[in-house]
Design a protein around this motif. Structure first.
Motif, short mmCIF file in Angstrom:
data_model
loop_
_atom_site.label_atom_id
_atom_site.label_comp_id
_atom_site.label_asym_id
_atom_site.label_seq_id
_atom_site.Cartn_x
_atom_site.Cartn_y
_atom_site.Cartn_z
N GLN A 492 0.80 -1.22 0.00
CA GLN A 492 0.00 0.00 0.00
C GLN A 492 0.84 1.27 0.00
N ARG A 493 2.03 1.21 0.59
CA ARG A 493 2.88 2.39 0.71
C ARG A 493 4.26 2.09 0.16
N VAL A 494 4.88 3.09 -0.42
CA VAL A 494 6.22 2.96 -0.97
C VAL A 494 7.12 3.98 -0.30
N ARG A 495 8.40 3.77 -0.43
CA ARG A 495 9.37 4.63 0.26
C ARG A 495 9.39 6.03 -0.30
N SER A 496 9.22 6.18 -1.62
CA SER A 496 9.24 7.49 -2.25
C SER A 496 8.40 7.44 -3.51
N VAL A 497 8.14 8.61 -4.06
CA VAL A 497 7.37 8.68 -5.30
C VAL A 497 8.14 8.03 -6.44
N GLU A 498 9.45 8.18 -6.44
CA GLU A 498 10.26 7.58 -7.49
C GLU A 498 10.13 6.07 -7.49
N VAL A 499 10.10 5.46 -6.31
CA VAL A 499 9.91 4.01 -6.22
C VAL A 499 8.53 3.63 -6.75
N GLY A 500 7.52 4.45 -6.44
CA GLY A 500 6.18 4.18 -6.95
C GLY A 500 6.10 4.27 -8.46
N VAL A 501 6.81 5.22 -9.06
CA VAL A 501 6.82 5.34 -10.52
C VAL A 501 7.49 4.12 -11.14
N HIS A 502 8.58 3.64 -10.53
CA HIS A 502 9.20 2.40 -11.01
C HIS A 502 8.23 1.23 -10.92
N LEU A 503 7.42 1.22 -9.87
CA LEU A 503 6.44 0.15 -9.71
C LEU A 503 5.38 0.22 -10.79
N VAL A 504 4.93 1.41 -11.13
CA VAL A 504 3.96 1.58 -12.21
C VAL A 504 4.57 1.14 -13.54
N LEU A 505 5.85 1.42 -13.72
CA LEU A 505 6.52 1.05 -14.97
C LEU A 505 6.67 -0.46 -15.11
N SER A 506 6.92 -1.14 -14.01
CA SER A 506 7.14 -2.59 -14.08
C SER A 506 5.84 -3.39 -14.02
N ARG A 507 4.84 -2.86 -13.33
CA ARG A 507 3.55 -3.55 -13.21
C ARG A 507 2.47 -2.64 -13.77
N LYS A 508 1.74 -3.13 -14.75
CA LYS A 508 0.81 -2.27 -15.48
C LYS A 508 -0.42 -1.90 -14.66
N ARG A 509 -0.84 -2.73 -13.76
CA ARG A 509 -2.08 -2.47 -13.02
C ARG A 509 -1.80 -1.86 -11.65
N VAL A 510 -0.99 -0.80 -11.66
CA VAL A 510 -0.64 -0.09 -10.43
C VAL A 510 -0.75 1.40 -10.71
#
Length: 707
Positions: A492-510
């Motif tokens: 539910q939570r990520v360390r930073s916005v940059e980590v969240g953007v990487h997560l969106v890039l690697s997983r399409k349904r995020v």
């Protein structure tokens, strides 16, 4: 008795509340000579709106001296509140009185009369209760000796503390802790009284003291949050800041106000959202709340929860909230052949094809049916249906069902409709879809995100201890529903916005929720063709976070306001986009879902939404056979159905032949009986036909023209 009554009358004239027993009790020691006159001049020279006279348990002052002080202040229109610390309840009332002043931002000045040891204890209790603000001034009377080191080390910089000493008869010195910008836990001589004040105001104003920090060193926590700070973390717990918009802003502040700074890595590497139920505040804002850090500069959003723990300067960024999802995926090219029309159109097209044949048959057969001419209507209907089918499929057909003008007119109308309305429109849309392949519907609103999370398995993540997390936790309506849907997720939570953007890039349904400027910058860094930015959700403002009661808040505000009004802050933000390496710009600008009436609040051209985003040219491709696999698949399905129909017809024809042979053998045995039933059936049909012809004749005569 008469003396008590006179004292009561005098007390009614004093606009304050205090215990009458404090006057009647006889004390041993007296206040210094001219102390009341000095306090009166100090109260007028501050100036103060309310003076609170506080007597500690260690006071040994005569009530006559206190009464003289109160009457003198009242005669010079200084509002008074008289309190003592004789009981714990009185002390709690005093602290509650100060807390109310903090909540209402009212000026308070307290004159505390007690022994040095009790002064140290009171100052420590005030610090523990966080009764610190630039609107509150504590004046301690130090009756003898030098101010102790314990008292000095307890003084917090944000707490305004003045100390009055009496080195000589009718001479009073005034020491102040906020008289020097670079000396902490120190009292400086700022004024004195010897019949009158040396200068006015009594204490120097903060804007004059802190306009020059005289090279003071600040330890500033920093977080890696592009484009605001670019931080490299070293193995020895040190950090190396390589740039960023807020790093440039801090350098400008340091140059203007003449201070130095050094960055350090905060323990949790997060901002902090609010004070939790157990009285803790995590993140860098928690360090400021505990007064372990002076200020924090970054993409710090101003929220009501954070305002309970820190103070904010003038805004450094006017931004908006948004969420980022993966770019809409390309739809299957196999189904492109049915995609030119929406699903609502295809039933109407099929209905038109089905109705056209019977409609043409009705136009042709209406005349013969009315004239009762014998004709094979079933064969005519079959010919009409096949003829209209060939028109819709653009097949050549020279055999018309009828040569009448009405039939030709209807055939021409059907041909025009099939060719120019349905056929050409379908062909044009199909060609455009093949040249620019269709994509999934983008997720641009919170309602669409909610549907995607509920029905399509999307997940929403936020930065931990951020303002976005607070909005979801405390929000109602769609924000509350999104928060409930998030509880089903593993992450539910990520360390930073940059980590969240990487997560969106690697997983399409995020999807990740955050500040639009930060999300926009990260999409430019990692390839904007991979992302889709939603519409603006809400307005958010970022500012510098400082301690509550920070004395140099107005100084910071003056500098930041000047930079904001001059457009320098917007210019620095724009420069961060221009400083992106060329290899980072791998595509056209990020696709966005924006309202046409949106306006840009920062003046930044990168965030302007007054015009729609131009269509990128990256998706243009020539039509190839790979794109036409749907047509070949449909052709294969047609061939399969044709072969299946042919096989069924062959089997049916063979069975009919077998039935004919069987019937011929059975007819030789049952010929007389069969002829009898055939004659009976023929007679019944003739009788029914004559009956209907007679009825039709009568109707014609009745409705025909008169002779």
């Amino acid at each position: 008795m008469r003396q008590t009554y006179i004292i009561f009358i005098c007390l009614r004239a004093v606009h304050c509340f205090w215990d009458i027993q404090d006057i009647t009790v006889d004390k041993i020691k007296r206040l210094p000579q001219d102390f009341s006159l000095a306090v009166k001049d100090i109260a007028e020279g501050i100036p103060t709106r309310t003076m609170t006279v506080v007597r500690g348990n260690s006071t040994n002052i005569k009530s006559q001296d206190i009464f003289e002080l109160l009457c003198l202040l009242n005669q010079h229109n200084v509002p008074l509140v008289n309190m003592d610390f004789t009981t714990k309840d009185n002390k709690d009332k005093y602290y509650q009185y100060l807390k109310t002043a903090l909540d209402t931002s009212e000026e308070r000045t307290s004159l505390i009369l007690c022994e040095p040891e009790e002064c140290e204890n009171i100052l420590e209790e005030l610090t523990e209760n966080n009764l610190i603000h630039r609107m509150i001034l504590y004046i301690f009377y130090w009756p003898y000796g030098a101010v102790s080191k314990t008292f000095l080390t307890t003084i917090n910089e944000a707490m305004r503390v003045a100390v009055i000493t009496n080195p000589k008869t009718s001479v009073f010195r005034i020491y102040y802790n906020q008289a020097s910008p670079n000396r902490l836990h120190h009292l400086s001589l700022v004024n004195w009284w010897s019949g009158r004040l040396y200068k006015s105001p009594v204490v120097p104003p903060a804007d004059k003291v802190y306009h020059d920090f005289q090279g003071r060193m600040f330890d500033v926590p920093v977080l890696h949050a592009p484009p605001w700070h670019f931080v490299k973390y070293n193995n020895d717990s040190t950090v190396n800041v390589t740039g960023g918009r807020d790093d440039k802003l801090l350098a400008l502040l340091a140059k203007k106000l003449n201070f130095r700074y050094r960055y350090y890595d905060p323990p949790e590497r997060s901002q902090g959202s609010s004070i939790s139920g157990n009285g803790t505040f995590k993140g860098t804002l928690g360090l400021i709340w505990k007064r372990k850090a002076d200020f924090f500069l970054g993409d710090v959003t101003m929220t009501w929860e954070r305002l309970q723990a820190v103070e904010f300067s003038f805004l450094t960024l006017a931004d908006s909230g948004a969420f980022l999802t993966h770019a809409p995926a390309r739809l299957s090219e196999t189904l492109a052949i049915i995609r030119p029309f929406r699903w609502e159109v295809w039933p109407l097209v099929c209905a038109t094809l089905v109705v056209s044949g019977p409609a043409l048959w009705f136009v042709i057969a209406a005349h013969s049916l009315w004239q009762r001419r014998p004709q094979n209507q079933l064969k005519l209907l079959s010919n009409c249906c096949w003829f209209t089918t060939t028109l819709f499929l653009r097949q050549s057909s020279s055999k018309e069902p009828s040569n009448t003008h009405k039939a030709r007119l209807v055939s021409i109308l059907i041909s025009l409709g099939a060719t120019y309305v349905i056929g050409d429109m379908y062909s044009a849309n199909l060609t455009s879809l093949l040249a620019r392949p269709a994509r999934e519907r983008p997720i641009g609103t919170l309602q669409a995100l909610e549907e995607a999370m509920r029905d399509q398995g999307y997940e929403l993540v936020v930065e931990r201890h951020s303002s976005s997390l607070t909005i979801l936790q405390n929000g109602t309506g769609v924000y509350g529903r999104l928060a409930r849907l998030m509880r089903r997720q593993r992450v539910q939570r990520v360390r930073s916005v940059e980590v969240g953007v990487h997560l969106v890039l690697s997983r399409k349904r995020v999807a990740i929720l955050g500040g639009r400027e930060t999300l926009y910058y990260d999409t430019e860094r990692f390839g904007s063709h991979n992302f889709h930015l939603s519409e603006k959700l809400y307005t958010r403002y970022s500012a510098i976070a400082l301690q509550i009661g920070c004395p140099y808040l107005e100084t910071f505000n003056n500098v930041v306001m000047t930079l904001f009004e001059a457009g320098i802050l917007s210019k620095m933000t724009t420069d961060e986009y221009r400083n992106l390496p060329q290899q980072s710009r791998r595509s056209e600008p990020v696709t966005e879902s924006e309202n046409q009436d949106s306006t840009d609040v920062t003046g930044d051209p990168s965030t302007s939404t007054s015009q729609a985003q131009p269509e990128p040219t990256k998706g243009l491709e020539p039509v190839s056979l790979r794109m036409l696999r749907g047509a070949f698949l449909l052709l294969g399905i047609g061939h399969f159905l044709a072969a299946l129909t042919l096989g069924i017809e062959i089997q049916v024809n063979r069975r009919k032949k077998r039935q004919v042979v069987t019937v011929e053998h059975s007819d030789t045995k049952k010929a007389p009986k069969r002829r009898f039933f055939e004659k009976t059936q023929k007679c019944i049909k003739q009788g029914i036909g004559r009956f209907f012809r007679a009825i039709c004749t009568q109707i014609d005569r009745a409705l025909g023209p008169g002779v």
